[in-house]
Design an enzyme around this catalytic site. Sequence first.
Site, mmCIF file in Angstrom:
data_model
loop_
_atom_site.group_PDB
_atom_site.id
_atom_site.type_symbol
_atom_site.label_atom_id
_atom_site.label_comp_id
_atom_site.label_asym_id
_atom_site.label_seq_id
_atom_site.Cartn_x
_atom_site.Cartn_y
_atom_site.Cartn_z
ATOM 1 N N SER A 17 0.832 -1.198 0.000
ATOM 2 C CA SER A 17 0.000 0.000 0.000
ATOM 3 C C SER A 17 0.868 1.249 0.000
ATOM 4 C CB SER A 17 -0.855 -0.018 1.265
ATOM 5 O OG SER A 17 -1.448 1.230 1.473
ATOM 6 N N TYR B 72 -2.246 -1.240 10.946
ATOM 7 C CA TYR B 72 -2.490 -1.778 9.595
ATOM 8 C C TYR B 72 -1.329 -1.408 8.675
ATOM 9 C CZ TYR B 72 -3.872 -1.395 4.739
ATOM 10 O OH TYR B 72 -3.860 -1.455 3.375
ATOM 11 N N LYS C 39 1.966 -3.673 6.670
ATOM 12 C CA LYS C 39 2.413 -3.630 5.266
ATOM 13 C C LYS C 39 3.913 -3.359 5.210
ATOM 14 C CE LYS C 39 -1.569 -4.446 3.413
ATOM 15 N NZ LYS C 39 -1.826 -5.768 2.822
HETATM 16 C C1 UD1 Z 1 -6.036 4.375 3.441
HETATM 17 C C2 UD1 Z 1 -4.625 4.086 3.030
HETATM 18 C C3 UD1 Z 1 -4.573 2.929 2.090
HETATM 19 C C4 UD1 Z 1 -5.273 1.753 2.697
HETATM 20 C C5 UD1 Z 1 -6.706 2.130 2.958
HETATM 21 C C6 UD1 Z 1 -7.430 0.958 3.581
HETATM 22 C C7 UD1 Z 1 -3.203 6.068 2.907
HETATM 23 C C8 UD1 Z 1 -2.736 7.211 2.083
HETATM 24 N N1 UD1 Z 1 -4.079 5.258 2.322
HETATM 25 O O1 UD1 Z 1 -6.651 4.946 2.360
HETATM 26 O O2 UD1 Z 1 -3.252 2.588 1.840
HETATM 27 O O3 UD1 Z 1 -5.201 0.648 1.847
HETATM 28 O O4 UD1 Z 1 -6.731 3.230 3.866
HETATM 29 O O5 UD1 Z 1 -8.726 1.298 3.957
HETATM 30 O O6 UD1 Z 1 -2.808 5.893 4.022
HETATM 31 N N2 UD1 Z 1 -13.173 10.352 3.275
HETATM 32 C C9 UD1 Z 1 -14.176 11.256 3.598
HETATM 33 N N3 UD1 Z 1 -15.367 10.771 4.064
HETATM 34 C C10 UD1 Z 1 -15.590 9.432 4.244
HETATM 35 C C11 UD1 Z 1 -14.557 8.514 3.905
HETATM 36 C C12 UD1 Z 1 -13.359 9.020 3.435
HETATM 37 O O7 UD1 Z 1 -14.016 12.474 3.469
HETATM 38 O O8 UD1 Z 1 -16.675 9.062 4.692
HETATM 39 C C13 UD1 Z 1 -11.899 10.876 2.780
HETATM 40 C C14 UD1 Z 1 -10.730 10.541 3.678
HETATM 41 O O9 UD1 Z 1 -10.578 11.505 4.684
HETATM 42 C C15 UD1 Z 1 -9.599 10.524 2.672
HETATM 43 C C16 UD1 Z 1 -10.258 10.057 1.379
HETATM 44 O O10 UD1 Z 1 -11.641 10.249 1.546
HETATM 45 O O11 UD1 Z 1 -9.106 11.813 2.483
HETATM 46 C C17 UD1 Z 1 -9.987 8.610 1.056
HETATM 47 O O12 UD1 Z 1 -10.274 7.853 2.204
HETATM 48 P P1 UD1 Z 1 -10.313 6.248 2.175
HETATM 49 O O13 UD1 Z 1 -11.122 5.777 1.040
HETATM 50 O O14 UD1 Z 1 -10.666 5.793 3.540
HETATM 51 O O15 UD1 Z 1 -8.817 5.836 1.831
HETATM 52 P P2 UD1 Z 1 -7.424 6.295 2.480
HETATM 53 O O16 UD1 Z 1 -7.616 6.696 3.882
HETATM 54 O O17 UD1 Z 1 -6.792 7.251 1.558
#
Ligand code: UD1
Length: 339
Positions: free
Chosen positions: A124, A149, A153
Site C-alpha cells: 500500500s 495496519y 504492510k
Molecule cells: C487508506 C490508506 C490505504 C489503505 C486504505 C485501507 C493512505 C494514504 N491510504 O486509504 O493505503 O489501503 O486506507 O482502507 O494511508 N473520506 C471522507 N469521508 C468518508 C470517507 C473518506 O471524506 O466518509 C476521505 C478521507 O478523509 C480521505 C479520502 O476520503 O481523504 C480517502 O479515504 P479512504 O477511502 O478511507 O482511503 P485512504 O484513507 O486514503
Amino acid sequence: MRILVTGGTGFIGSHTAVALIENGHDVFIVDNLNNSRAEVVQSINKITGKAVIFSTIDCCDFTALDAFFMQHKLDAVIHFAALKAVGESVQKPLAYYKNNLLSLLNILELCQKHQVNNVVFSSSCTVYGEPDYLPIDEQARVKQPESPYGNTKKIAEEILRDTTAATQIKAISLRYFNPVGAHASALIGEYPMGRPNNLMPVITQTAIGKLNQLQVFGTDYETVDGSNVRDYIHVVDLAQAHVVAIERMLQGKSKAAYEVFNLGTGNGISVLEMIHAFEKYTGQKLNYILTHRRPGDVVQVWANTNYANDELGWKATRTLEDMVTDAWRWELALKQNSN
Ligand code: UD1
C-alpha cells in the site's frame, strides 16, 4: 500457470482472479470469508465461463494451507488475504499483527517447502506516510506508518525482502494507491461488511440511501480545495497489473529477487472533486457535509507511475468517469439483488 489467489473473494482479489483467468491462467482461491462472501466465486465463474477451485481456508491455518499446497501443484501465489481497516487496527493491533503477518509467514514457509518461487504481495502507498515530495516514487523513504495496519504492510515488505535474499523465492510488492470502481459486468465489486470507511462505498451508499449523509473529513488542508487528495485507480486496471507482475516473474524477467512497484494513475483527485465527479457522471445528488479532519489521514498523495509504466509495460487506462459509473452500477446491482 497455476496461481493461488489468497483473499480471492475480496474486492481486489476477485477482480484479479477474473483478469488471471482471462489471460489463460488456472486460478485457485483460498479465503476465510471474514470480510467477503462465497457467492463471489460463482460470479467469477459467470464472468469468465471457467470454474475456479475454491476452499474456505484461513491463511493463519498452516496445516490446512499445507494440505492445499500439497493437493494443487502451484506455480505462483498472489497474497491479498489481510485485515485492512485502518481505524480498527488502532483498536485491535494484536489481531492485525497476528493475522497479517502470520498469514504471510505461512505463505512464505509453504512456498519454500513446495518450491513455489513466485509471490506477489498486496502492499500500500500507506508505507510512504506523509510524502516528502510528489508525485511519490518507489525510491522514497518508507516511513513509520500511522496505524498498525500500515505497519503490517511495512513489516511484510521487510519480511519479503529478507526472505527473497535468502531463498529461491522471488517477490514483487505492489503498492496500491486508492482502488475504486467495479467490474463492468456489475457482477463483482466492493462489498464492505458493516459501515464502510472508504470514500467510494460511502459515496455510493449515500447516493442509494443506505447512508443518509456523507461527511467530508477536513476542508482546511493545504490542497487544491482544502480536502484530502488521493490517487484513485480503477480496480480492473489494478487487477491487470497483477497479471503483468506474475507473468514477469514466471517468465524470468524480474530485475531483482525482490521488486516494488507503485500502482496508481499519477493523478491526484480531492475528496470534493470526487464528489462532484460522481454527481456529474451519475446524475445523482449527494447529501454531504463538510466536517472535521479524520485522525491519521495524510494530506495528499499521488503516484509517480513511471517505473511501473516503463518496467512493467502497464498503465492504468480507465478514467474517473469509469471509476464512478462502474462503482455506481455495482451499488445499483446490489440493491436489485437484495429486492
Ligand atoms: C487508506 C490508506 C490505504 C489503505 C486504505 C485501507 C493512505 C494514504 N491510504 O486509504 O493505503 O489501503 O486506507 O482502507 O494511508 N473520506 C471522507 N469521508 C468518508 C470517507 C473518506 O471524506 O466518509 C476521505 C478521507 O478523509 C480521505 C479520502 O476520503 O481523504 C480517502 O479515504 P479512504 O477511502 O478511507 O482511503 P485512504 O484513507 O486514503
